[in-house]
Design an enzyme around this catalytic site. Sequence first.
Site, PDB file in Angstrom:
ATOM      1  N   LYS A 106      23.654  10.876 -36.773  1.00  0.00           N
ATOM      2  CA  LYS A 106      22.276  11.281 -37.030  1.00  0.00           C
ATOM      3  C   LYS A 106      21.353  10.493 -36.094  1.00  0.00           C
ATOM      4  O   LYS A 106      21.729   9.399 -35.641  1.00  0.00           O
ATOM      5  CB  LYS A 106      21.919  11.085 -38.509  1.00  0.00           C
ATOM      6  CG  LYS A 106      22.267   9.713 -39.092  1.00  0.00           C
ATOM      7  CD  LYS A 106      21.206   8.701 -38.755  1.00  0.00           C
ATOM      8  CE  LYS A 106      21.776   7.316 -38.776  1.00  0.00           C
ATOM      9  NZ  LYS A 106      21.185   6.469 -37.731  1.00  0.00           N
ATOM     10  N   TYR A 111      33.898  11.684 -20.728  1.00  0.00           N
ATOM     11  CA  TYR A 111      33.939  12.390 -22.005  1.00  0.00           C
ATOM     12  C   TYR A 111      34.802  13.651 -21.948  1.00  0.00           C
ATOM     13  O   TYR A 111      35.381  14.065 -22.965  1.00  0.00           O
ATOM     14  CB  TYR A 111      32.522  12.748 -22.450  1.00  0.00           C
ATOM     15  CG  TYR A 111      31.634  11.540 -22.651  1.00  0.00           C
ATOM     16  CD1 TYR A 111      32.118  10.381 -23.234  1.00  0.00           C
ATOM     17  CD2 TYR A 111      30.300  11.559 -22.248  1.00  0.00           C
ATOM     18  CE1 TYR A 111      31.322   9.264 -23.405  1.00  0.00           C
ATOM     19  CE2 TYR A 111      29.481  10.455 -22.425  1.00  0.00           C
ATOM     20  CZ  TYR A 111      29.994   9.315 -23.004  1.00  0.00           C
ATOM     21  OH  TYR A 111      29.193   8.217 -23.181  1.00  0.00           O
ATOM     22  N   HIS A 168      23.288  14.360 -27.918  1.00  0.00           N
ATOM     23  CA  HIS A 168      24.136  14.886 -28.988  1.00  0.00           C
ATOM     24  C   HIS A 168      24.523  16.347 -28.778  1.00  0.00           C
ATOM     25  O   HIS A 168      25.671  16.736 -28.991  1.00  0.00           O
ATOM     26  CB  HIS A 168      23.452  14.713 -30.339  1.00  0.00           C
ATOM     27  CG  HIS A 168      23.482  13.315 -30.845  1.00  0.00           C
ATOM     28  ND1 HIS A 168      22.963  12.947 -32.068  1.00  0.00           N
ATOM     29  CD2 HIS A 168      23.980  12.171 -30.302  1.00  0.00           C
ATOM     30  CE1 HIS A 168      23.130  11.651 -32.244  1.00  0.00           C
ATOM     31  NE2 HIS A 168      23.738  11.157 -31.186  1.00  0.00           N
TER      32      HIS A 168
END
Length: 335
Positions: A105, A66, A87
């Site tokens: 979400k 990432y 998250h």
Amino acid sequence: MTHAEDPRTAPSIRWGILAPGGIAHTFARAVTQHTQAEIVAVGSRSRDRAAAFAAEYDVPAVHGDYESLVADPTVDAVYVASPHSEHRAHALLAIEAGKHVLVEKAFTRNAAEAQDVVDAARARGVFLMEAMWTRFLPHVVALRSVLERGDIGEVVSVLADHGQAFGHMPATHRLHNPELAGGALLDLGVYPVSFAHDLLGVPDRVQATGSLTPTGVDGQISIALGYGERTQASLHTTLWSRTATTAVIGGTEGRIEVETDFYRPTAFTVIRNDGSYWSYDREVDGGFQYQAAEVARRVAAGETESPVITHEDTLAVMRTMDEIRRQVGVTYPGE
């Protein structure tokens, strides 16, 4: 009646996909088929998984971690599609790299983590939004305008539920795993909770009763939200049953019945107390393209949040869900 803007008219933006799981595929299909945007990079802890995703959607850059994804200079905005438990860390990684961020979400595990992400984005001056795609869908845009012009009078009741038959999943699956912030609420219940917030605002009373899975996450929750003297929202979510997933908004002069699945592109019918009625129905492929287009428009305008779901809107939803989890007894490791 207000209509949603065509996503194809939004400016182009270059997306990087962080974590190419199932929901990232849904996002990629919507973006590539229904917007002018490009997906220019994908990152995964498994380079093979990222490469497979890239091959499917003709993504030019593949990253096996990432850190290199968010550092990619071709990326304007990062779509964070990892599990809820990750998250905060992944959004902060992208923000620190100066990228605009769309976070799937539920935004984070809890309001404190959400505040960390919002604070970081504000300090860095980048755009940040929760990927609550429902708020941008044509039927919800139209529904809000119907309520604003008073077609059903004063709204006094919102009923909404979201249940899926996920009880058969193994204990290690993200929906049942507390380490991955599993449970019905953050994955499914966030839809009716955010829907109630969208239409009624922040509740002044929250009551919840729930049942836990053997792994200790919420398997089913019934929620009552109170607003002032008489307005209420009655919400339900479950991992153990494929429920109707409909919504009804009750007003003093009539009601609006939203068809299944209320959180996806669908239709609704306005039924007034005098017996008159009319229906809204619009065929829509996909659906994620509307939120992606919102990001592109706001970024092009130099804005750092969307008025449709502001940072404070997201924080308020997270606070409500924190209270719901507190009442049903769900705590995630590390909280």
